[in-house]
Design an enzyme around this catalytic site. Structure first.
Site, PDB file in Angstrom:
ATOM      1  N   GLN A  78     -67.680  -9.262 -41.056  1.00  0.00           N
ATOM      2  CA  GLN A  78     -68.123  -9.910 -39.820  1.00  0.00           C
ATOM      3  C   GLN A  78     -69.205 -10.950 -40.135  1.00  0.00           C
ATOM      4  O   GLN A  78     -69.629 -11.678 -39.253  1.00  0.00           O
ATOM      5  CB  GLN A  78     -68.728  -8.862 -38.876  1.00  0.00           C
ATOM      6  CG  GLN A  78     -67.758  -7.786 -38.454  1.00  0.00           C
ATOM      7  CD  GLN A  78     -68.467  -6.698 -37.665  1.00  0.00           C
ATOM      8  OE1 GLN A  78     -69.232  -5.908 -38.206  1.00  0.00           O
ATOM      9  NE2 GLN A  78     -68.232  -6.657 -36.377  1.00  0.00           N
TER      10      GLN A  78
ATOM     11  N   CYS B 199     -65.912 -32.367 -38.589  1.00  0.00           N
ATOM     12  CA  CYS B 199     -66.194 -33.218 -37.433  1.00  0.00           C
ATOM     13  C   CYS B 199     -65.393 -32.762 -36.218  1.00  0.00           C
ATOM     14  O   CYS B 199     -64.187 -32.535 -36.304  1.00  0.00           O
ATOM     15  CB  CYS B 199     -65.861 -34.661 -37.778  1.00  0.00           C
ATOM     16  SG  CYS B 199     -66.038 -35.756 -36.372  1.00  0.00           S
TER      17      CYS B 199
ATOM     18  N   HIS C  36     -65.398 -13.841 -38.675  1.00  0.00           N
ATOM     19  CA  HIS C  36     -66.236 -14.712 -37.839  1.00  0.00           C
ATOM     20  C   HIS C  36     -66.444 -16.081 -38.469  1.00  0.00           C
ATOM     21  O   HIS C  36     -67.313 -16.837 -38.039  1.00  0.00           O
ATOM     22  CB  HIS C  36     -67.589 -14.060 -37.552  1.00  0.00           C
ATOM     23  CG  HIS C  36     -67.486 -12.923 -36.570  1.00  0.00           C
ATOM     24  ND1 HIS C  36     -68.445 -11.956 -36.423  1.00  0.00           N
ATOM     25  CD2 HIS C  36     -66.513 -12.597 -35.675  1.00  0.00           C
ATOM     26  CE1 HIS C  36     -68.081 -11.085 -35.495  1.00  0.00           C
ATOM     27  NE2 HIS C  36     -66.904 -11.447 -35.034  1.00  0.00           N
TER      28      HIS C  36
ATOM     29  N   GLY D  82     -72.388  -0.965 -43.054  1.00  0.00           N
ATOM     30  CA  GLY D  82     -73.346  -1.758 -42.283  1.00  0.00           C
ATOM     31  C   GLY D  82     -72.828  -2.350 -40.999  1.00  0.00           C
ATOM     32  O   GLY D  82     -73.247  -3.437 -40.617  1.00  0.00           O
TER      33      GLY D  82
ATOM     34  N   ALA E 138     -77.390  -0.074 -47.706  1.00  0.00           N
ATOM     35  CA  ALA E 138     -76.111  -0.397 -48.336  1.00  0.00           C
ATOM     36  C   ALA E 138     -76.297  -0.791 -49.798  1.00  0.00           C
ATOM     37  O   ALA E 138     -75.513  -0.395 -50.666  1.00  0.00           O
ATOM     38  CB  ALA E 138     -75.430  -1.527 -47.559  1.00  0.00           C
TER      39      ALA E 138
ATOM     40  N   ASN F 278     -73.989   3.674 -43.630  1.00  0.00           N
ATOM     41  CA  ASN F 278     -74.820   3.097 -42.574  1.00  0.00           C
ATOM     42  C   ASN F 278     -76.175   3.790 -42.580  1.00  0.00           C
ATOM     43  O   ASN F 278     -76.307   4.910 -43.077  1.00  0.00           O
ATOM     44  CB  ASN F 278     -74.149   3.294 -41.195  1.00  0.00           C
ATOM     45  CG  ASN F 278     -73.347   2.057 -40.764  1.00  0.00           C
ATOM     46  OD1 ASN F 278     -73.760   0.914 -40.980  1.00  0.00           O
ATOM     47  ND2 ASN F 278     -72.206   2.302 -40.145  1.00  0.00           N
TER      48      ASN F 278
END
Ligand SMILES: [Zn+2]
Length: 254
Positions: free
Chosen positions: A104, A132, A124, A196, A240, A222
């Site tokens: 992510q 541009c 993401h 994470g 992590a 985590n």
């Protein structure tokens, strides 16, 4: 010991999906955030929620405003480096040719740490290069020099506004990455390693469910328990960077 149990689960797997989120890059000094927004708590100094300032519509309506916050994220990423966790994941991928990374994060640290781009899904997007919004041309100038100029950065060819290939609020996930993920999930994974992230998005929960239903292992790294912890074979609580280095040392390549 949990780390041995986790290492055994992953040692026996050929195809491993490694899902990473902000908690991994937090160990590089980047703040954890929800999507792009967590560099801020709630409102920006411009009085807008960050979800509005960093949205696709704001980039089109007021590119200087959106870029003010994009540039802060860019500078934070440029000042930071991949950490031991990113390198451990790249090492795991060297030993396991069927191991994929689904991240992510937009900081590009997996590539910098040596994860092969053809087994990396950046859901993401990524911060550089910019392209541009007018003519579509990719701008090859390095990000630091573009951030030093008046914002928004502009295209040398048509003076259009440049943007990074990241998913802003109110924008769709990239088709190419979604397709790659879907194809790999359909091929199946023997194990999932979640690092994470609270994994509360459908595109993350789905592969996790599928692997569990097919009898595969789920290992979670985590700081705290999350909503997927009840599904996990092992929850390794800790940073992590520390946990992954130890974990990968215990994993054999076959
Ligand atoms: Zn242009």
């Amino acid at each position: 010991m949990d780390i041995i149990k986790a290492a055994q689960a992953l040692s026996g797997a050929e195809r491993i999906l490694i899902i990473t989120g902000a908690g991994l890059s937090a160990d590089s000094g980047l703040p954890t955030y929800r999507g792009l927004g967590g560099l801020y708590n709630g409102e920006t100094e411009d009085g807008l929620p960050i979800e509005v300032a960093l949205s696709g519509p704001t980039l089109r309506r007021d590119p200087a405003l959106c870029w003010k916050y994009l540039a802060e994220i860019g500078r934070a990423c440029l000042q930071a480096e991949p950490n031991a966790g990113h390198f451990a994941i790249a090492e795991l991928q060297r030993r396991k040719p069927g191991a994929w990374v689904l991240t992510q994060n937009i900081d590009g640290f997996h590539r910098r740490a040596g994860s092969p781009p053809d087994r990396l899904i950046e859901i993401h997007g990524q911060l550089s290069p910019l392209s541009c919004m007018g003519c579509g041309k990719v701008d090859e100038r390095p990000l630091p020099s573009l951030l030093d100029q008046p914002l928004p950065p502009r295209c040398l060819t048509c003076d259009g506004v440049l943007r990074p290939a990241v998913v802003l609020f109110e924008e769709m996930l990239p088709e190419s990455e979604l397709t790659a993920l879907q194809q790999q999930v359909q091929l199946g994974f023997d194990a999932v390693l979640v690092v994470g992230t609270t994994a509360s998005f459908g595109y993350i929960l789905e592969p996790v469910w599928r692997v569990r239903q097919a009898g595969g292992s789920l290992v979670e790294v985590n700081l705290q328990a999350t909503e997927i912890s009840p599904l996990a074979d092992v929850l390794l609580q800790g940073r992590a960077a520390d946990v992954l280095s130890q974990l990968v040392r215990h994993i054999s390549s076959d």
